[in-house]
Design an enzyme around this catalytic site. Structure first.
Site, PDB file in Angstrom:
ATOM      1  CG  ASP A 220      -1.904   1.110   1.310  1.00  0.00           C
ATOM      2  OD1 ASP A 220      -2.129   1.769   0.263  1.00  0.00           O
ATOM      3  OD2 ASP A 220      -2.470   1.368   2.385  1.00  0.00           O
ATOM      4  CB  CYS A 260      -5.702  -1.327  -1.111  1.00  0.00           C
ATOM      5  SG  CYS A 260      -4.626   0.004  -0.546  1.00  0.00           S
TER       6      CYS A 260
HETATM    7  N1  NVA Z   1      -3.637   3.433   3.567  1.00  0.00           N
HETATM    8  C1  NVA Z   1      -4.301   4.217   2.546  1.00  0.00           C
HETATM    9  C2  NVA Z   1      -5.362   3.407   1.885  1.00  0.00           C
HETATM   10  C3  NVA Z   1      -6.095   4.100   0.774  1.00  0.00           C
HETATM   11  C4  NVA Z   1      -7.195   3.251   0.195  1.00  0.00           C
HETATM   12  C5  NVA Z   1      -4.878   5.473   3.170  1.00  0.00           C
HETATM   13  O1  NVA Z   1      -5.437   5.394   4.268  1.00  0.00           O
HETATM   14  O2  NVA Z   1      -4.759   6.533   2.561  1.00  0.00           O
HETATM   15  N1   CP Z   2      -8.747   1.139  -2.022  1.00  0.00           N
HETATM   16  C1   CP Z   2      -9.570   2.171  -1.789  1.00  0.00           C
HETATM   17  O1   CP Z   2     -10.263   2.229  -0.768  1.00  0.00           O
HETATM   18  O2   CP Z   2      -9.563   3.105  -2.767  1.00  0.00           O
HETATM   19  P1   CP Z   2     -10.254   4.540  -2.706  1.00  0.00           P
HETATM   20  O3   CP Z   2      -9.478   5.371  -1.712  1.00  0.00           O
HETATM   21  O4   CP Z   2     -10.140   5.070  -4.108  1.00  0.00           O
HETATM   22  O5   CP Z   2     -11.676   4.367  -2.253  1.00  0.00           O
END
Ligand code: NVA
Ligand code: CP
Length: 304
Positions: A220, A260
């Site tokens: 991620d 993700c």
């Molecule tokens: N770890 C990331 C996931 C985004 C889907 C965030 O929290 O920004």
């Molecule tokens: N993976 C995910 O939750 O993507 P978004 O931030 O685009 O919703």
């Protein structure tokens, strides 16, 4: 009684395996004409940006015959000081369920405590359980079974990692997490998951050790939403934690690569890997749609 989905472990192992089977059926077009959400309104509340969560929920709700209502705090009276508790009490009178993306996990918990409708966590700083459902579905459809697999997570011990840990514990896959010191996942989530798990969940420093003979390698972003002030420090500390061709060569020949999304190409993952033959990242993104439809069915219209 209403059922919330604030964390993966709010569902039992049987409920999750049933949900994954249902999501695979939905993906194959089975029962496509059923409209279990007919006449139902589902709220979608966002304190942070979103591409996949917003659009997959909105599209999925429409496909199930329901109506989605998107909201941000600035558009609501929350922006002028109305409490989350009063907002929850009010929205419960109009909506049949609500999905929430917040900074603090406590915000979702406070809403859930004061609402009479199911609340779904669409990402908080602590957890991302909807993502973990799609991750598990992607493992299941590519590998045939989830139990006993080895998944390597390389990078920040963040919300996505915390929910992956809970998934490993419930679904009995082995999880090797490689992260720099000081960026480990949440201690209590890790301890609880380990105590309940029949599989192994380990924290390592060496990404190559984590990726060794892995069935899936997952990463991620290094800098999550709301943590932009840590960007420079993290880019330095995470430079060895990139998923690239060299790291992937440690894994099994048929390894899949998960992310993700959104990705910061060239940081936590190279273009070559993200666009390469092992990448399952866009199937994983698609599976958000199918798993969330199955989740909405389970919470709002359980099948007999
Ligand atoms: N770890 C990331 C996931 C985004 C889907 C965030 O929290 O920004
Ligand atoms: N993976 C995910 O939750 O993507 P978004 O931030 O685009 O919703």
């Amino acid at each position: 009684m209403k059922k919330d989905f604030l964390k993966l472990t709010d569902l039992t192992r049987d409920e999750i395996t049933g949900l994954l089977r249902r999501a695979i059926d939905l993906k194959a077009g089975k029962d496509a004409s059923l409209c279990p959400l007919m006449g139902k309104n589902i709220g979608l509340f966002f304190e942070k940006p979103s591409t996949r969560t917003r659009v997959s929920f909105e599209a999925g709700i429409y496909q199930l015959g329901g109506n989605a209502i998107c909201m941000t705090p600035a558009e609501l009276q929350l922006g002028r000081g109305e409490t989350m508790a009063d907002t929850a009490r009010t929205l419960s009178r109009y909506l049949h369920a609500i999905m929430m993306r917040t900074f603090s996990h406590e915000t979702i918990e406070a809403f859930a405590l004061n609402s009479s409708i199911p609340v779904i966590n669409g990402l908080s700083d602590l957890r991302h359980p909807c993502q973990a459902l799609a991750d598990a579905m992607t493992l299941l459809e590519t590998k045939g079974a989830v139990e006993g697999l080895k998944v390597a997570y390389v990078g920040d011990g963040n919300n996505v990692c915390n929910s992956l840990i809970e998934a490993a514990s419930v679904l009995s896959f082995n999880l090797a997490i490689a992260c720099p010191e000081g960026f480990e996942p949440h201690t209590e989530i890790l301890e609880d998951a380990r105590a309940a798990a029949r599989s192994e969940i380990v924290i390592l420093r060496d990404p190559r050790e984590a990726a060794g003979m892995a069935d899936a390698v997952y990463t991620d972003v290094w800098v999550s939403m709301g943590q932009e002030d840590t960007a420079e420090e993290k880019k330095r500390k995470f430079s060895e934690y990139q998923i690239n061709a060299r790291l992937l060569s440690c894994a099994k020949k048929d390894v899949i690569v998960l992310h993700c999304l959104p990705a910061h190409r060239g940081e936590e993952i190279t273009d070559e890997v993200m666009d390469g033959p092992h990448s399952a990242v866009f199937d994983q993104a698609e599976n958000r749609l199918h798993t969330q439809k199955a989740l909405l069915e389970l919470l709002l219209s359980p099948r007999q």
